[in-house]
Design a protein around this motif. Structure first.
Motif, mmCIF file in Angstrom:
data_model
loop_
_atom_site.group_PDB
_atom_site.id
_atom_site.type_symbol
_atom_site.label_atom_id
_atom_site.label_comp_id
_atom_site.label_asym_id
_atom_site.label_seq_id
_atom_site.Cartn_x
_atom_site.Cartn_y
_atom_site.Cartn_z
ATOM 1 N N CYS A 146 44.313 26.954 37.879
ATOM 2 C CA CYS A 146 44.404 27.203 36.439
ATOM 3 C C CYS A 146 44.676 25.892 35.708
ATOM 4 C CB CYS A 146 45.487 28.250 36.138
ATOM 5 S SG CYS A 146 47.164 27.607 36.102
ATOM 6 N N THR A 195 36.206 33.370 37.931
ATOM 7 C CA THR A 195 37.549 33.193 37.363
ATOM 8 C C THR A 195 38.478 34.265 37.913
ATOM 9 O OG1 THR A 195 37.052 34.572 35.448
ATOM 10 C CG2 THR A 195 36.686 32.206 35.195
ATOM 11 N N TRP A 196 39.773 33.947 37.902
ATOM 12 C CA TRP A 196 40.801 34.870 38.385
ATOM 13 C C TRP A 196 42.015 34.687 37.493
ATOM 14 C CZ3 TRP A 196 40.116 38.387 42.197
ATOM 15 C CH2 TRP A 196 41.233 39.066 42.648
ATOM 16 N N GLU A 197 42.687 35.778 37.125
ATOM 17 C CA GLU A 197 43.859 35.652 36.267
ATOM 18 C C GLU A 197 45.019 35.092 37.073
ATOM 19 O OE1 GLU A 197 46.746 38.219 33.316
ATOM 20 O OE2 GLU A 197 44.938 39.148 34.105
ATOM 21 N N ASP A 215 43.377 31.886 32.716
ATOM 22 C CA ASP A 215 42.260 32.102 33.634
ATOM 23 C C ASP A 215 42.123 30.903 34.561
ATOM 24 O OD1 ASP A 215 41.544 34.603 32.814
ATOM 25 O OD2 ASP A 215 40.011 33.923 31.406
#
Length: 120
Positions: free
Chosen positions: A34, A53-55, A61
């Motif tokens: 991130c 993307t990944w939180e 993100d």
């Protein structure tokens, strides 16, 4: 008699299947970073589509490390409001005329005297 047979068996608490002859799918380790610098490592199946993307745990993100270019963002469609839909059916002068008619009916039902119309 059947009640005694089920006593203490924890129905649904454990699976009665064994892990014999079960082969897990091959995994790949993906790394997301991130903007804050947090690294997240996640295992995905080789057959799975890995998201770009990944939180992150901080709420931002995180982007796939070593991933390709970002997919283009889809254009956001304008949200039509009730007012927009009303203006598709009526013009402003028509709406003002309808409003005046409804206000006149409301005032008459209350027993008020009718007001004079404004002249422009």
């Amino acid at each position: 008699m059947a009640d005694r047979a089920l006593r203490g068996s924890n129905l649904g608490a454990r699976s009665m299947e064994s892990d014999e002859n079960v082969v897990p799918s091959e995994r790949q380790l993906t790394v997301y970073v991130c903007p804050e610098g947090h690294r997240t490592e996640l295992p995905f199946s080789i057959e799975a589509d890995v998201p770009s993307t990944w939180e992150c745990r901080c709420g931002l993100d995180a982007k796939l490390q070593g991933g390709g270019p970002e997919p283009e963002a889809k254009p956001v469609k304008h949200q039509r409001t009730h007012w927009d839909m009303l203006l598709e059916r009526r013009s402003i002068p028509e709406l003002e005329e309808l409003l005046e008619e409804r206000l006149t009916l409301l005032r008459e039902s209350r027993g008020e005297k009718p007001r004079r119309k404004k002249t422009a």
